[in-house]
Design a protein around this motif. Structure first.
Motif, PDB file in Angstrom:
ATOM      1  N   SER A   1      19.976  -5.142  -9.198  1.00  0.00           N
ATOM      2  CA  SER A   1      21.022  -6.154  -9.097  1.00  0.00           C
ATOM      3  C   SER A   1      20.772  -7.148  -7.965  1.00  0.00           C
ATOM      4  O   SER A   1      21.455  -8.153  -7.871  1.00  0.00           O
ATOM      5  N   ARG A   2      19.811  -6.897  -7.146  1.00  0.00           N
ATOM      6  CA  ARG A   2      19.524  -7.790  -6.018  1.00  0.00           C
ATOM      7  C   ARG A   2      18.052  -8.208  -6.027  1.00  0.00           C
ATOM      8  O   ARG A   2      17.210  -7.542  -5.417  1.00  0.00           O
ATOM      9  N   PRO A   3      17.759  -9.300  -6.695  1.00  0.00           N
ATOM     10  CA  PRO A   3      16.363  -9.764  -6.720  1.00  0.00           C
ATOM     11  C   PRO A   3      15.851 -10.008  -5.299  1.00  0.00           C
ATOM     12  O   PRO A   3      16.544 -10.560  -4.459  1.00  0.00           O
ATOM     13  N   GLY A   4      14.670  -9.592  -5.038  1.00  0.00           N
ATOM     14  CA  GLY A   4      14.077  -9.776  -3.720  1.00  0.00           C
ATOM     15  C   GLY A   4      14.441  -8.701  -2.718  1.00  0.00           C
ATOM     16  O   GLY A   4      13.801  -8.582  -1.679  1.00  0.00           O
ATOM     17  N   HIS A   5      15.458  -7.904  -3.017  1.00  0.00           N
ATOM     18  CA  HIS A   5      15.889  -6.868  -2.087  1.00  0.00           C
ATOM     19  C   HIS A   5      14.789  -5.821  -1.909  1.00  0.00           C
ATOM     20  O   HIS A   5      14.494  -5.402  -0.781  1.00  0.00           O
ATOM     21  N   ARG A   6      14.193  -5.420  -3.007  1.00  0.00           N
ATOM     22  CA  ARG A   6      13.129  -4.407  -2.946  1.00  0.00           C
ATOM     23  C   ARG A   6      11.974  -4.891  -2.067  1.00  0.00           C
ATOM     24  O   ARG A   6      11.455  -4.140  -1.241  1.00  0.00           O
ATOM     25  N   ALA A   7      11.571  -6.145  -2.230  1.00  0.00           N
ATOM     26  CA  ALA A   7      10.476  -6.690  -1.424  1.00  0.00           C
ATOM     27  C   ALA A   7      10.847  -6.735   0.051  1.00  0.00           C
ATOM     28  O   ALA A   7      10.019  -6.428   0.920  1.00  0.00           O
ATOM     29  N   ALA A   8      12.089  -7.091   0.353  1.00  0.00           N
ATOM     30  CA  ALA A   8      12.538  -7.139   1.752  1.00  0.00           C
ATOM     31  C   ALA A   8      12.521  -5.748   2.371  1.00  0.00           C
ATOM     32  O   ALA A   8      12.110  -5.573   3.522  1.00  0.00           O
ATOM     33  N   VAL A   9      12.952  -4.761   1.618  1.00  0.00           N
ATOM     34  CA  VAL A   9      12.948  -3.385   2.119  1.00  0.00           C
ATOM     35  C   VAL A   9      11.513  -2.925   2.353  1.00  0.00           C
ATOM     36  O   VAL A   9      11.202  -2.312   3.378  1.00  0.00           O
ATOM     37  N   ARG A  10      10.623  -3.255   1.444  1.00  0.00           N
ATOM     38  CA  ARG A  10       9.210  -2.878   1.610  1.00  0.00           C
ATOM     39  C   ARG A  10       8.601  -3.521   2.853  1.00  0.00           C
ATOM     40  O   ARG A  10       7.824  -2.879   3.567  1.00  0.00           O
ATOM     41  N   ARG A  11       8.953  -4.774   3.108  1.00  0.00           N
ATOM     42  CA  ARG A  11       8.443  -5.443   4.313  1.00  0.00           C
ATOM     43  C   ARG A  11       8.932  -4.740   5.575  1.00  0.00           C
ATOM     44  O   ARG A  11       8.181  -4.541   6.524  1.00  0.00           O
ATOM     45  N   GLU A  12      10.208  -4.352   5.593  1.00  0.00           N
ATOM     46  CA  GLU A  12      10.754  -3.663   6.760  1.00  0.00           C
ATOM     47  C   GLU A  12      10.092  -2.299   6.961  1.00  0.00           C
ATOM     48  O   GLU A  12       9.785  -1.912   8.088  1.00  0.00           O
ATOM     49  N   ILE A  13       9.872  -1.596   5.884  1.00  0.00           N
ATOM     50  CA  ILE A  13       9.201  -0.294   5.971  1.00  0.00           C
ATOM     51  C   ILE A  13       7.785  -0.468   6.507  1.00  0.00           C
ATOM     52  O   ILE A  13       7.327   0.311   7.354  1.00  0.00           O
ATOM     53  N   ALA A  14       7.082  -1.502   6.050  1.00  0.00           N
ATOM     54  CA  ALA A  14       5.720  -1.758   6.536  1.00  0.00           C
ATOM     55  C   ALA A  14       5.729  -2.079   8.031  1.00  0.00           C
ATOM     56  O   ALA A  14       4.865  -1.604   8.777  1.00  0.00           O
ATOM     57  N   LYS A  15       6.710  -2.872   8.488  1.00  0.00           N
ATOM     58  CA  LYS A  15       6.800  -3.189   9.914  1.00  0.00           C
ATOM     59  C   LYS A  15       7.075  -1.933  10.734  1.00  0.00           C
ATOM     60  O   LYS A  15       6.505  -1.747  11.809  1.00  0.00           O
TER      61      LYS A  15
END
Length: 95
Positions: free
Chosen positions: A7-21
């Motif tokens: 339901s939130r486009p781009g949310h998954r990518a943002a979470v992945r970026r935070e996990i990588a950081k």
């Protein structure tokens, strides 16, 4: 949970970026501590500030240069590896 992701486009990518950081910061901290270095000493070796090292370790630094990361890796006797995941298009091109 799947509904939240979809339901939130781009949310998954943002979470992945935070996990990588977070993972990057953890690796820097772990390597620094294994070598018995303080943030201040590592910063001095790399030519940056202690606060820069602290922000990287805490995943609070969104904009850092690859040059800085390479210098940190060198000071910690490590290396930087960059991987790009295969895209569906790349996989199709190979077939």
């Amino acid at each position: 949970m799947d509904r939240l992701w979809s339901s939130r486009p781009g949310h998954r990518a943002a979470v992945r970026r935070e996990i990588a950081k977070l993972a990057l910061g953890e690796r820097i901290r772990d390597a620094r501590e294994v070598q018995g270095l303080t943030q201040a000493r590592l910063a001095q070796m790399v030519g940056t500030t202690q606060s820069c090292i602290a922000r990287l370790e805490a995943a609070e630094c969104a904009n850092f240069k690859l040059e800085t990361l390479l210098a940190i890796a060198g000071a910690l006797n490590g290396r930087v590896t960059i991987k790009f995941p295969a895209t569906p298009q790349a996989v199709r091109m190979k077939a």
